[in-house]
Design a protein around this motif. Structure first.
Motif, short mmCIF file in Angstrom:
data_model
loop_
_atom_site.label_atom_id
_atom_site.label_comp_id
_atom_site.label_asym_id
_atom_site.label_seq_id
_atom_site.Cartn_x
_atom_site.Cartn_y
_atom_site.Cartn_z
N PRO A 183 0.51 -1.06 -0.14
CA PRO A 183 -0.69 0.33 0.19
C PRO A 183 0.98 1.36 -0.04
CG PRO A 183 -0.94 -1.43 1.59
CD PRO A 183 0.85 -1.71 0.94
N ALA A 184 0.09 2.40 -0.69
CA ALA A 184 1.25 3.75 -0.36
C ALA A 184 0.69 4.32 0.07
CB ALA A 184 1.40 3.68 -2.01
N PHE A 185 0.22 4.07 1.47
CA PHE A 185 -0.67 5.22 1.72
C PHE A 185 0.72 5.44 2.92
CE2 PHE A 185 -3.64 3.36 0.90
CZ PHE A 185 -4.29 1.96 1.89
N GLU A 186 1.65 5.34 3.65
CA GLU A 186 3.14 5.68 4.37
C GLU A 186 4.32 6.30 4.03
OE1 GLU A 186 2.21 5.89 7.97
OE2 GLU A 186 0.31 5.18 7.48
N GLN A 246 13.93 1.12 -7.10
CA GLN A 246 14.23 2.79 -8.04
C GLN A 246 13.13 3.38 -8.98
OE1 GLN A 246 16.94 4.45 -7.91
NE2 GLN A 246 17.17 3.49 -5.60
N SER A 247 12.42 2.40 -8.85
CA SER A 247 11.66 2.38 -10.12
C SER A 247 9.86 1.48 -10.07
CB SER A 247 11.57 2.35 -11.81
OG SER A 247 10.61 2.90 -13.11
N ILE A 248 8.86 2.78 -9.81
CA ILE A 248 7.88 1.93 -9.26
C ILE A 248 6.58 2.08 -10.18
CG2 ILE A 248 9.03 1.07 -6.98
CD1 ILE A 248 7.22 3.34 -5.81
N TYR A 249 5.55 1.86 -9.67
CA TYR A 249 4.18 1.89 -10.19
C TYR A 249 3.56 2.33 -9.39
CZ TYR A 249 5.16 0.92 -15.90
OH TYR A 249 5.56 0.71 -16.14
N LEU A 250 2.57 2.62 -9.10
CA LEU A 250 2.05 3.12 -8.59
C LEU A 250 0.65 3.76 -8.89
CD1 LEU A 250 3.33 7.63 -7.36
CD2 LEU A 250 2.65 4.34 -5.65
N LYS A 251 -0.30 2.71 -8.52
CA LYS A 251 -1.45 2.53 -9.33
C LYS A 251 -3.32 2.72 -8.07
CE LYS A 251 0.26 -1.09 -11.83
NZ LYS A 251 -0.07 -2.74 -12.23
N GLU A 283 -0.12 13.39 -1.23
CA GLU A 283 -0.55 12.15 0.00
C GLU A 283 -1.51 11.60 -0.37
OE1 GLU A 283 -0.29 12.24 5.23
OE2 GLU A 283 0.93 13.73 3.60
N ASP A 284 -2.46 13.32 0.11
CA ASP A 284 -4.12 12.95 0.06
C ASP A 284 -4.43 11.92 -0.59
OD1 ASP A 284 -3.93 14.70 2.33
OD2 ASP A 284 -4.27 16.26 1.12
N ILE A 285 -3.39 13.11 -2.62
CA ILE A 285 -4.10 11.81 -3.44
C ILE A 285 -4.37 9.49 -3.41
CG2 ILE A 285 -4.58 11.23 -6.23
CD1 ILE A 285 -3.65 14.34 -6.49
N LEU A 286 -2.94 9.40 -3.08
CA LEU A 286 -3.07 8.71 -2.76
C LEU A 286 -3.72 7.91 -1.42
CD1 LEU A 286 1.26 9.13 -2.65
CD2 LEU A 286 -0.31 8.09 -4.60
N ARG A 287 -3.82 8.24 -0.88
CA ARG A 287 -4.43 7.45 0.25
C ARG A 287 -6.31 8.23 0.09
NH1 ARG A 287 -2.01 9.92 6.24
NH2 ARG A 287 -0.34 8.86 5.90
N GLU A 288 -7.11 8.69 -0.52
CA GLU A 288 -7.53 9.38 -0.84
C GLU A 288 -8.28 8.41 -1.92
OE1 GLU A 288 -11.20 11.81 -3.35
OE2 GLU A 288 -9.28 12.80 -2.77
N LYS A 289 -7.39 7.50 -3.16
CA LYS A 289 -7.73 6.42 -4.07
C LYS A 289 -7.18 5.14 -3.79
CE LYS A 289 -9.36 9.62 -7.49
NZ LYS A 289 -10.89 9.89 -7.73
N TYR A 320 -4.03 4.10 -3.29
CA TYR A 320 -3.08 3.50 -3.89
C TYR A 320 -2.13 2.74 -3.83
CZ TYR A 320 -3.48 7.20 -8.05
OH TYR A 320 -3.93 7.71 -9.05
N LEU A 321 -1.95 1.58 -4.77
CA LEU A 321 -0.11 0.64 -4.63
C LEU A 321 0.60 1.53 -4.84
CD1 LEU A 321 -2.86 -2.08 -4.57
CD2 LEU A 321 -2.67 -0.92 -2.47
N ALA A 322 1.78 0.77 -4.03
CA ALA A 322 3.07 0.52 -5.17
C ALA A 322 3.53 -0.65 -5.40
CB ALA A 322 4.54 1.83 -4.57
#
Length: 353
Positions: free
Chosen positions: A143-146, A158-163, A206-212, A214-216
């Motif tokens: 999860p991309a929350f923290e 070094q390179s990741i996707y955010l979904k 930060e707000d977008i990642l948490r609201e939606k 997001y996963l890394a």
């Protein structure tokens, strides 16, 4: 209004296709799919109708049925169907269904509910990461929350996707990279951003990642064809007590390498260009294993598609599983899909029990 009564006794199965309304009140969903299913079902002595939750009555359901001879939809009042095929296109509408009495009514009437809902990407990852076979095909995902967790994940790979955990067809996907000077580079399908440091990126997102939600996910360096990455699109269906592969397509990136989806500019290639016995065995294996895992843990899934890929080193990866596949651009695959769906409707319908 057409009343399906004596007619339905001769034409079985009666399939109810559950969808939802748009904000303007019109019926949403894949109309071409609904029409082709109706044509095929009629050829098999069956019939279908589409409906939304507000059409459900105590002893009947108001909806629409397609009349091929007239090439038009007619309002109908139908009895409860032999099977309900879930094609609700909106997650919000699906939550409404889950909280309604309709699902309980189907259970009481012993009516199969075909594909229980959308698949959350992280729930899928947690489900498959403990699987004895499938876990080895999953890219590392968190999860991309923290902030600190995401920073550690980014510095590791070094390179990741955010979904977004609850999106489809590449919507909202970004690639986040660290350059040699520790700048954070964020690339989307149509836009790019550069941040002097990860902290600056986090402050803005930060707000977008948490609201939606997001996963890394670690970026997998994909195998390329003519210098551009490609993915496998697999569609599978239940068949009696197992799962079979209905078709495999290839999607290749063109102007951007974030996603290979056709709506985002991806290119269509024939599977025969890449087909090997080893690859066919991989595809058949994961289709069966994913189908069993979904149905055993989330409810019966009769249809799903898989986005998979091959790394530069030749390792296979599973990226996503979609419980409500859109129509395939390959006409032969879409025709097989219609055939397999209708065959499955006949297998699962309560009138056959």
């Amino acid at each position: 209004m057409v009343i399906i009564n004596h007619w339905d006794k001769r034409m079985r199965p009666l399939i109810g296709i559950l969808t939802a309304k748009k904000k303007d009140g019109t019926i949403a969903g894949n109309g071409s799919l609904f029409i082709e299913l109706q044509k095929k079902l009629i050829s098999l002595n069956g019939i279908s109708f589409i409906f939304t939750l507000d059409g459900v009555q105590k002893d009947s359901i108001d909806g629409f049925t397609y009349i091929p001879e007239k090439n038009e939809w007619e309002r109908i009042s139908a009895p409860y169907p032999d099977l309900v095929y879930n094609r609700i296109p909106f997650r919000s509408a699906e939550e409404e269904i889950k909280n309604s009495d309709f699902i309980n009514e189907l259970k009481e009437k012993n009516i199969p509910f075909f594909n229980p809902g959308f698949i959350d990407k992280y729930e899928l990852y947690l489900l498959l990461k403990d699987h004895p076979i499938l876990h080895s095909y999953l890219p590392p995902t968190i999860p991309a929350f923290e902030k600190q967790t995401l920073w550690s994940f980014l510095t590791q790979f070094q390179s990741i996707y955010l979904k977004p955990a609850q999106s489809a067809r590449g919507s909202g996907i970004f690639k986040l990279e660290l350059d040699t000077e520790k700048k954070a580079i964020l690339n989307g399908i149509r836009q790019s951003y550069e941040y002097a440091a990860f902290d600056h990126f986090w402050d803005e997102w930060e707000d977008i990642l948490r609201e939606k939600n997001y996963l890394a996910q670690k970026e997998i360096k994909s195998k390329k064809y003519d210098g551009k990455k490609f993915d496998l699109r697999i569609i599978a269906h239940a068949n009696n007590d197992t799962y079979i592969v209905t078709g495999v397509g290839i999607r290749q990136s063109q102007k951007q390498d974030i996603t290979t989806h056709i709506p985002s500019g991806g290119n269509l290639l024939p599977y025969t260009l890449f087909q090997t016995k080893e690859q066919d065995l991989f595809i058949e294996s994961i289709a069966k294993q994913i189908g069993f895992a979904l149905s055993q843990n989330l409810g019966f899934f009769g249809e799903f598609s898989i986005d998979a890929g091959i790394s530069e080193s030749g390792h296979y990866y599973i990226y996503e599983v979609n419980s409500k596949p859109m129509s395939f651009d390959e006409s032969d695959i879409e025709a097989k899909r219609i055939d397999h769906l209708c065959k499955l409707f006949l297998q699962r319908s309560i009138h056959n029990k």
